[in-house]
Scaffold this motif. Structure first.
Motif, short mmCIF file in Angstrom:
data_model
loop_
_atom_site.label_atom_id
_atom_site.label_comp_id
_atom_site.label_asym_id
_atom_site.label_seq_id
_atom_site.Cartn_x
_atom_site.Cartn_y
_atom_site.Cartn_z
N THR A 26 6.84 1.42 6.10
CA THR A 26 7.77 2.11 5.22
C THR A 26 9.10 1.39 5.16
OG1 THR A 26 8.61 3.53 6.99
CG2 THR A 26 6.77 4.39 5.70
N CYS A 39 9.25 3.77 0.30
CA CYS A 39 7.92 3.26 -0.05
C CYS A 39 7.06 3.27 1.21
CB CYS A 39 7.99 1.88 -0.67
SG CYS A 39 8.55 0.54 0.38
N ALA A 56 5.13 6.35 -3.10
CA ALA A 56 6.59 6.48 -3.26
C ALA A 56 6.96 7.87 -2.77
CB ALA A 56 7.00 6.31 -4.72
N TYR A 66 6.63 0.46 -10.39
CA TYR A 66 6.18 -0.14 -9.14
C TYR A 66 5.34 -1.36 -9.44
CZ TYR A 66 1.41 1.47 -9.80
OH TYR A 66 0.15 1.66 -10.30
N LEU A 113 4.67 -4.07 -1.83
CA LEU A 113 4.95 -3.00 -2.78
C LEU A 113 6.43 -3.03 -3.13
CD1 LEU A 113 4.27 -0.36 -4.31
CD2 LEU A 113 4.62 0.85 -2.13
N ILE A 115 9.28 -1.10 -5.54
CA ILE A 115 9.55 0.10 -6.33
C ILE A 115 10.98 0.01 -6.85
CG2 ILE A 115 9.74 2.61 -6.30
CD1 ILE A 115 7.77 2.67 -4.00
N CYS A 124 8.22 -2.83 0.46
CA CYS A 124 7.44 -2.71 1.69
C CYS A 124 6.47 -3.88 1.74
CB CYS A 124 6.62 -1.43 1.72
SG CYS A 124 7.54 0.08 1.89
#
Length: 131
Positions: A26, A39, A56, A66, A113, A115, A124
């Protein structure tokens, strides 16, 4: 009829014991207004496969975009999976952005990831497989 939880500490203790079943990474960011965007990348074994889920989290109502990238290196070579889209996260409800299930045997994955919500952005990254 809904059941109420009479022993919330017991529920938390059980949840803490189950946490190792699904590992996650996270990262969060906060704006001056105090809204938090978080995230999460969760990896869960499913037989000989591994399911990777991107989430999210927000402490209010946040929307944005994203981008999920899964890089694979294994016996059969290298590959990259890219997924992206819009999201609408609400307080107290993790928003599932994307899910990918791949072979767990002999592969190593790097999952990233990103966002973006307004001026907030968070990334993340998680390494999965071949320790």
């Amino acid at each position: 009829m809904l059941n109420s939880v009479k022993h919330p500490r017991s529920v938390l203790a059980i949840s803490a014991l189950l946490l190792p079943l699904g590992t996650f990474a996270t990262m969060s960011t906060a704006s001056p207004s105090g809204e938090v965007l978080l995230c999460e990348i969760k990896a869960t074994p499913v037989g000989s496969m591994i399911r990777m889920e991107a989430f999210a989290h927000a402490d209010g109502h946040l929307g944005g975009t994203y981008s999920l990238q899964v890089e694979n290196s294994g016996k059969s070579g290298r590959s990259t999976i890219n997924q992206n889209g819009d999201f609408d996260a609400r307080e107290g409800r993790p928003q599932l952005l994307s899910s990918v299930t791949l072979d767990a045997g002999g592969s190593a994955y790097t999952v990233m990831l990103d966002i973006v919500s307004g001026e907030k952005s968070v990334r993340c990254t998680k390494q999965i497989g071949r320790d």
